[in-house]
Design an enzyme around this catalytic site. Sequence first.
Site, mmCIF file in Angstrom:
data_model
loop_
_atom_site.group_PDB
_atom_site.id
_atom_site.type_symbol
_atom_site.label_atom_id
_atom_site.label_comp_id
_atom_site.label_asym_id
_atom_site.label_seq_id
_atom_site.Cartn_x
_atom_site.Cartn_y
_atom_site.Cartn_z
ATOM 1 N N SER A 73 11.266 -0.670 -0.963
ATOM 2 C CA SER A 73 10.200 0.155 -0.818
ATOM 3 C C SER A 73 10.306 1.640 -1.632
ATOM 4 C CB SER A 73 9.883 0.754 0.623
ATOM 5 O OG SER A 73 8.884 1.040 0.890
ATOM 6 N N ASP A 324 2.734 -8.613 0.656
ATOM 7 C CA ASP A 324 2.938 -7.118 0.862
ATOM 8 C C ASP A 324 2.053 -6.430 -0.287
ATOM 9 O OD1 ASP A 324 3.818 -4.746 0.881
ATOM 10 O OD2 ASP A 324 5.745 -4.966 -0.060
ATOM 11 N N HIS A 349 6.984 -7.292 2.701
ATOM 12 C CA HIS A 349 7.670 -6.052 2.333
ATOM 13 C C HIS A 349 9.316 -6.110 2.556
ATOM 14 C CE1 HIS A 349 7.357 -1.841 0.619
ATOM 15 N NE2 HIS A 349 7.752 -1.319 1.839
#
Lengths: 389, 389
Positions: A73, A324, A349
């Site tokens: 991320s 994601d 993710h």
Amino acid sequence: MVDIAPKFNALLVFIEHRFYGDSMPFGNNSYKSAKTLGYLNSQQALADYAVLIRSLKQNLSSDSSPVVVFGGSYGGMLAAWFRLKYPHIAIGAVASSAPILQFDKITPWSSFYDAVSQDFKDASLNCYKVIKGSWAELDALSTHDDGLIEVSKLFRTCKALHSVYSARDWLWEAFVYTAMVNYPTEANFMMPLPAYPVEEMCKIIDGLPKGASKLSKAFAAASLYYNYTQTEKCFNLEGGTDSHGLHGWDWQACTEMVMPMTCSNESMFPPSSFSYKEFSQDCKNQYGVKPRPHWITTEFGGYRIEQVLKRFGSNMIFSNGMQDPWSRGGVLKNISSSIVALVTQKGAHHVDFRSETKNDPDWLIMQRKQEVAIIEKWLEEYYKDLKQN
Amino acid sequence: MVDIAPKFNALLVFIEHRFYGDSMPFGNNSYKSAKTLGYLNSQQALADYAVLIRSLKQNLSSDSSPVVVFGGSYGGMLAAWFRLKYPHIAIGAVASSAPILQFDKITPWSSFYDAVSQDFKDASLNCYKVIKGSWAELDALSTHDDGLIEVSKLFRTCKALHSVYSARDWLWEAFVYTAMVNYPTEANFMMPLPAYPVEEMCKIIDGLPKGASKLSKAFAAASLYYNYTQTEKCFNLEGGTDSHGLHGWDWQACTEMVMPMTCSNESMFPPSSFSYKEFSQDCKNQYGVKPRPHWITTEFGGYRIEQVLKRFGSNMIFSNGMQDPWSRGGVLKNISSSIVALVTQKGAHHVDFRSETKNDPDWLIMQRKQEVAIIEKWLEEYYKDLKQN
């Protein structure tokens, strides 16, 4: 990382980003004003990592030990950027679900919510339609005299709601985060959730009587996100705590990490546009600062990324799971022989960074093996270079 | 740059470094304290360049115009580092006399003054010996009762000296700067000087009667540096103005640009060592800050530069003239097919960046042609890439 570190006899170091967790450079005053918060930014974090890694290696008398950086991320963006800016410190970067192209005008602004919607549409067209239709029902309730009471009842809130927007945000968060963590196995990243939770949400919606309102169906689906463990007797929709430490992120979003997002007519969310002016005013009100929407692409690039990285970069893995929504702002194509995109259709993710489980599907096992093999190649080359010089 | 810009139909942009010239971010208070001076550093300067170039290109509707960065000396370091950190903004860098390896323990600390000494030795062994012996004579004079008066007289000072150290510094500066600007043609970079001024200084020394003191010979040689135009009736050795804008550099040297230097027994200067402790204390006294001696190599690298740049960098020219003592901290070997070292034995401090003159030697004409050819290749590749994508 914990799973594969032993294969490499590796020391794992988790470096906490300043202004998050316990790393408060000004103690309790760290978040007091723009004056202190000015030191909360990605360049400073990267410099911190550089200083810490170098100093750590010196203290451990391991100056020639190769370092590979990992991140998911925002951490994935930092990993990628660290390899770009500090190639003398990290020999490679594994950037999982790193939306480094989610800035400026590189990626279409509607792609994020379109991707969330696609997940639900793929699970069930009816499910997507129900959610898409639920917002209007919520809006309609808000005009009723007893609207707030009705919504509070429907959403089983612990306390009577002050605003219908709380219900809206609550639903919104459930759908977005569930799309992000639409993992192939039971997991507990944002919340405890079953395998493929988007499918499960849609099963709930599709399983309810046709006559039930869309809003009640949306609520039932969202409850999976907030109450998979079935332990909640009621829900707190207002005045939540900052459980994900997002206050720091708000500051970063208001200064450097400006990611404009819109909802298209095709998304399952109410259509919306992005107004830089409004956003800027909100930031001004909250922190007294003006966002710099072009800063990230100026500092780290992003436009024509393939040409730039092909000529300039090396040793990077960009992994993305297409479930994601952040994948849409990621690097989804191989850029060179040493800058590789690993894309999984059923991944979510940074699923590759989660611990191995007995139920991991083959594609995930394979992806992790690929990552290990690539890192092994980096190390091999590094040691070969080292010997030759 | 002015000479070759027309060949490329290029727009020349000189970006002033913040805190130098007229670019004072806090007006007259800019140099007031560490609080404001904190914004004077190389990373900030590079970020300024990035923002300015991007914004300028946008304003000129020339987003796809390639940018090549040029710099000499510290500016050369910035050019090289800019290409490393901002490859998405500059397609190449020409770094002339950029001592990017003069940090930490990469280059031997005595190499700078050894190189100055080598210049004088190469011109005349006697000259080198005279200068080497002059310091002791100056020291001896300083113990005389009328030492200061004698030195003032010998050095033709406009006002009586307060310290013998002023005479020492004055000589020192003349020899160091003359070695740096030991250009093959008459020039006026630091001071107006004849072609190959080190040779001229040594001719002066070698031409004086054998009986004359070494100090008087050293003075006569140094006078060439300060008074080549023969317009000075007397010399101001004390309380000089900051004509080279070095106050800003002092701050940078006390924070990030820490370049330890020593004088070996073989140099023509009095032997000296480098004490980080003393240096650190001086900085503490002057600015209230502590130097970070490892910062530049942490931020920009330097150790194992060949291996790092070979794998990671591209499109850089490092040019150095071996007359220039700064060359010893420069990149003197080709690193890859696109990272090239242009070394000239008779060149001095960024001589390639000086304007063409009728008297330029062949090797200098050739060097400049090579630079143009390399830049042309970068542009060709850039436009080829651009068309293909």
